[in-house]
Design an enzyme around this catalytic site. Structure first.
Site, PDB file in Angstrom:
ATOM      1  N   HIS A 165       7.272  -2.959  -0.801  1.00  0.00           N
ATOM      2  CA  HIS A 165       6.579  -2.282  -1.898  1.00  0.00           C
ATOM      3  C   HIS A 165       7.406  -1.145  -2.487  1.00  0.00           C
ATOM      4  O   HIS A 165       7.647  -1.072  -3.696  1.00  0.00           O
ATOM      5  CB  HIS A 165       5.226  -1.765  -1.369  1.00  0.00           C
ATOM      6  CG  HIS A 165       4.415  -1.063  -2.402  1.00  0.00           C
ATOM      7  ND1 HIS A 165       4.418   0.305  -2.528  1.00  0.00           N
ATOM      8  CD2 HIS A 165       3.597  -1.544  -3.369  1.00  0.00           C
ATOM      9  CE1 HIS A 165       3.622   0.636  -3.525  1.00  0.00           C
ATOM     10  NE2 HIS A 165       3.105  -0.468  -4.046  1.00  0.00           N
TER      11      HIS A 165
ATOM     12  N   CYS B 246      11.475 -14.682 -11.502  1.00  0.00           N
ATOM     13  CA  CYS B 246      11.022 -13.325 -11.725  1.00  0.00           C
ATOM     14  C   CYS B 246      10.980 -12.524 -10.433  1.00  0.00           C
ATOM     15  O   CYS B 246      10.487 -11.418 -10.401  1.00  0.00           O
ATOM     16  CB  CYS B 246       9.659 -13.306 -12.403  1.00  0.00           C
ATOM     17  SG  CYS B 246       8.390 -14.098 -11.413  1.00  0.00           S
TER      18      CYS B 246
HETATM   19  C1  PEP Z   1       7.722 -12.951  -6.087  1.00  0.00           C
HETATM   20  O1  PEP Z   1       7.049 -13.259  -5.107  1.00  0.00           O
HETATM   21  O2  PEP Z   1       8.900 -13.275  -6.226  1.00  0.00           O
HETATM   22  C2  PEP Z   1       7.117 -12.129  -7.147  1.00  0.00           C
HETATM   23  C3  PEP Z   1       7.768 -11.895  -8.259  1.00  0.00           C
HETATM   24  O3  PEP Z   1       5.883 -11.606  -6.918  1.00  0.00           O
HETATM   25  P1  PEP Z   1       5.601 -10.316  -6.023  1.00  0.00           P
HETATM   26  O4  PEP Z   1       6.890  -9.678  -5.705  1.00  0.00           O
HETATM   27  O5  PEP Z   1       4.698  -9.464  -6.810  1.00  0.00           O
HETATM   28  O6  PEP Z   1       4.935 -10.927  -4.829  1.00  0.00           O
END
Ligand code: PEP
Ligand code: MG
EC number: 2.7.9.1
Length: 845
Positions: free
Chosen positions: A424, A800
């Site tokens: 996080h 992403c």
């Molecule tokens: C991922 O899991 O790559 C993503 C972009 O979502 P998050 O990091 O919010 O889980």
């Protein structure tokens, strides 16, 4: 000798290349071609030097025959890339008692003795391998010092100092060739990127003495400032000196150009200065690079001994490349290729000054680049209080959670005991450009006592001033000097050129209007991921969110969501307006609901009061939402399917915002993304509901709009079943953070604890949360992309996850035919440059 490419005189046409004779030899040939006053030089090829190391000497007499009788020579290294280094130069080879006598006549005893002395010392250390300390007791540079040095040499080696120039040169060549093949030299250059078997060339050059009668001396000059890259003549000159003596900190060198602080070479020898400046400009234009020129003045005459690339900071690298292109010396494409994408990180953030001393307290994972100094605080509330007092602070947490976000915004940097590159703190830190070090391996945290024990036993307490370096992962005591971020005109121009050159889109992950603004400032081509859950942590919203979680019926849930709707609509309207018609991809709610509930007893008590519920009810509800494995539990689309009211509210907010933002701005076509999909039926269900909301909003508002629906491929199953999922969506975005976590079965929040051991022991070549694992995760991506496109050829593909900003990962997905990558706003420039370089490489083969 001209016919022997392994030991060749450096002439305009000699067969010399950087790959066979090294960068220095090649550069000297270029200087010869420019007709610059370069002393006679013989270049020895990599093969010749390799043979010397194995005991096979070249024809020494033939080499010496290229120089006037009685000339002194020096030998300098010439590795393929000058940055790989090499053994130190040895000057004044050829000095012996006869030459000393002659030079005493022509140059004076002092100068002659100085030259001989320097050679004996150089020879003693490099060739005879004597300890340099043994000459420490000898003072001065005159004849007495020379005699004392010679007798120290003879005592130690039990041999007279060699008088024969051939013997001397052979000794120097052998020692330099062997030094290059030694283990420590090999490791050192490999650390600088050289291959294990990189070759060394040597150049034997006639000495321009720099010491003697008339004006003699040596110096260096360059036309730009190494730190900023701005045009500025810099350098030093030292009378009666050789080599790079002028740069020694003890030397009484003078300024190169007129300076109110003291004497200068420009005033001393205006004609030589003018020649030197024009030679340097010619070198810049014809060698197509900013050069650092090494020169000697011998009895008033200028000699150019060498030119090397100006050493430069990352900031100067950008400015120099851009200025060379602006001046038409190199093309824009070459300028783009000359900047290492990762070096841009140093421009985008404050950095610890290169020469600042570092008092290191401990190490962790460099999770978000840049350096920050502040007083230690141990909670988000204290961070906010500190910011209110205008006191910079570093927020320390065991790990951060969404509740800490406001504290993170208030802090200058974040330090967490646990976590990895996608935890996080790391993700948020990169998103908002906040320096962050996570997963500290060698410090002990006692968050409750507000202390940290450093690796060397020092104890840090609340209020102590520390600096974190999110670029290197170090935690430092105190406040070292910093370099400010440098987003200047040169940077902006380079970014514009990058945009023109690239053939893959770069979007930003942006959750808030501030992120979106940063994304726009960096010219991102849209938002590729808006994580909507962060919007619910605003103080006014969190309580409503909690009410919704505590609702017993769908009707009550809808009532709470009804209150969140206008807030979400405002969030999206703002994002759409900032992005001015560029695509904005909004991910529906993803995290498990318990993340919104307080974990501490006091927090739960406050919540009970706020909701007017008994504490026991609150505790029961918190307990009932707890999961053993929340990241694999009730989150993402699983919530969307089981608690459909949340997604319905979000879809409505998106559509209403679309209409609102399109009224007075560019038309918006929102993209809605469903997280954590693993089965086609999930998409089918959500799609049906979202379509129904779209129809309802169109009817209610009497307005038309389009939208696109897509899925995040974050589970291995979604990748494998992409062919049956694709018909339900217009795009697939690979969430490589979760996909990596699930492919390895490796928690992204805990991997930091052992990642460095794993990388050190070669289990993983790199942290897979940082650099995409192209073998495993990459294979899943390729399968998913291929299967998806096999049924929907127009399917838009992107990634992403955090890998989106990583140059190697961009190369991989570009190759796989992806349309765009999306990364933290502060990584957009790195991604843009990396993408441009890939396209240029592709074009030029
Ligand atoms: C991922 O899991 O790559 C993503 C972009 O979502 P998050 O990091 O919010 O889980
Ligand atoms: Mg994810």
């Amino acid at each position: 000798m001209q016919n022997n490419p392994d030991t060749t005189l450096v002439t305009q046409t000699a067969p010399i290349t950087a790959e066979t004779h090294g960068g220095r030899a090649k550069c000297l040939q270029r200087l010869v071609r420019l007709d610059l006053p370069v002393p006679a030089t013989v270049a020895l090829s990599f093969d010749a030097v390799h043979n010397i190391a194995s005991g096979q000497l070249p024809d020494i007499a033939a080499i010496l025959s290229e120089f006037p009788a009685n000339a002194l020579v020096c030998v300098r290294p010439s590795s393929q890339d000058p940055d790989w280094g090499g053994p130190g130069a040895v000057l004044n080879i050829g000095m012996n008692h006869d030459r000393h006598r002659e030079l005493c006549e022509t140059l004076g005893t002092q100068a002659a003795s100085k030259i001989f002395l320097r050679f004996v010392q150089g020879y003693a250390v490099h060739v005879a391998r004597l300890d340099p300390d043994m000459f420490d007791a000898i003072d001065g540079e005159g004849i007495e010092a020379l005699d004392a040095t010679l007798s120290a040499y003879e005592q130690e080696t039990e041999e007279p100092f060699p008088e024969d120039i051939g013997t001397q040169l052979a000794g120097v060549l052998k020692s330099m060739a062997r030094a290059w093949e030694g283990t420590s030299a090999r490791l050192l250059r490999m650390a600088k990127g050289a291959p294990a078997d990189a070759g060394l060339g040597l150049v034997v050059q006639q000495m321009a003495l720099g010491v003697g009668r008339g004006e003699c001396g040596s110096g260096v000059l360059q036309l730009v400032n190494s730190e900023t890259g701005l045009e500025q003549i810099t350098g030093r000159y030292l009378r009666q000196s050789q080599g790079r003596d002028a740069l020694s900190p003890q030397a009484e060198s003078i300024f190169i150009t007129c300076d109110p602080r003291g004497a200068s070479f420009e005033e001393l020898l205006p004609e030589c200065f003018a020649q030197l400046k024009s030679h340097a400009a010619l070198m810049r234009a014809r060698l197509r690079e900013e050069m650092h020129v090494e020169f000697t003045i011998d009895n008033g005459r200028l000699h150019i001994l060498d030119g090397v690339r100006v050493t430069r900071s990352s900031r100067a690298t950008v400015r120099i490349a851009v200025q060379l292109a602006r001046d038409g010396i190199i093309t824009r494409e070459e300028a783009l290729m000359r900047v290492e994408p990762r070096a841009l990180n140093e421009l985008l953030h404050r950095q610890i000054a290169t020469d600042a001393p570092r008092d290191v307290l401990g190490h962790g994972i460099a999770a978000s680049p840049g350096a920050a100094t502040g007083r230690l605080v141990f909670s988000a509330t204290e961070a906010q209080a500190s910011a209110a007092r205008s006191e910079p602070c570093i927020l320390v947490r065991r790990e951060t959670s969404p509740e800490d976000i406001r504290g993170m915004h208030a802090a200058k940097g974040v330090l967490t005991e646990r976590g990895g590159i996608t935890s996080h703190a790391a993700v948020i830190g990169r998103g908002i450009g906040l320096p962050c070090v996570v997963g500290i391996s060698d410090m002990r945290f006692q968050i409750e006592n507000k202390t940290i024990q450093a690796s060397d036993g020092r104890t840090l307490r609340e209020g102590d001033v520390v600096t974190i370096d999110g670029t290197s992962g170090q935690v430092l005591m105190g406040a070292p000097d910093m370099h400010e971020a440098a987003l200047d005109d040169a940077f902006q121009e380079l970014m514009d050129w990058a945009n023109e050159a690239s053939d893959i889109g770069i979007r930003a992950n942006a959750d808030t209007p501030a992120d979106a603004q940063t994304a726009r400032n960096f010219n991102a081509q849209g938002i590729g991921l808006c994580r909507t859950e962060h919007m619910f942590f605003e103080p006014g919203r969190l309580t409503v969110m909690r009410e919704m979680i505590f609702a017993d019926s769908s009707k009550d849930r809808r009532a709470s969501l009804e209150r969140l709707l206008p807030m979400q609509r405002d969030d999206f309207t703002q994002l759409f307006r900032i992005m001015q018609g560029q695509p904005v991809c909004i991910r529906l709610f993803d995290p498990p609901l318990h993340e919104f509930l307080p974990t501490s007893r006091s927090g739960q008590r406050e919540l009970a009061e706020a909701l007017d519920l008994p504490l026991s009810t609150v505790m029961r509800r918190v307990d009932s939402l707890m999961e053993y494995n929340p990241m694999l539990g009730m989150r993402g689309v699983r919530l969307g399917v089981t608690v459909p009211e949340i997604y319905e509210m979000q879809a409505r907010a998106i559509f209403e915002a679309t209409i609102d933002a399109s009224v007075d701005g560019d038309p918006v076509v929102p993209e809605i993304m469903i997280p954590l999909v693993s089965a086609k039926r999930e998409v089918e269900l959500v799609r049906g509901r979202v379509d129904a909301i779209a129809t309802a909003v169109r009817n209610e508002r009497g307005a038309e709009f389009d939208y696109r629906l897509g899925v995040m491929v974050e589970t291995p199953r979604a990748a494998l079943r992409a062919a049956e999922i694709a018909p339900y969506c217009s795009f697939m975005s690979f969430g490589t953070n979760d996909l990596t976590q699930m492919t390895y079965g490796l928690s992204r929040d805990d991997a930091g604890r052992f990642m460095s051991t794993y990388v050190k022991q070669g289990v993983f070549p790199e942290d897979p949360f940082h650099t995409l694992d192209v073998d495993g995760v990459g294979e899943l991506i390729a399968i998913g992309a291929g299967r998806g496109r096999s049924v929907s050829p127009d399917l838009v593909l992107s990634i992403c996850g955090e890998h989106g900003g990583n140059p190697e990962s961009i190369a991989f997905v570009r190759q796989a035919g992806f349309d765009y990558v999306s990364c933290s706003p502060f990584r957009v420039p790195v991604a843009r440059l990396a993408a441009a370089q890939l396209a240029i490489n592709h074009k030029t083969g």
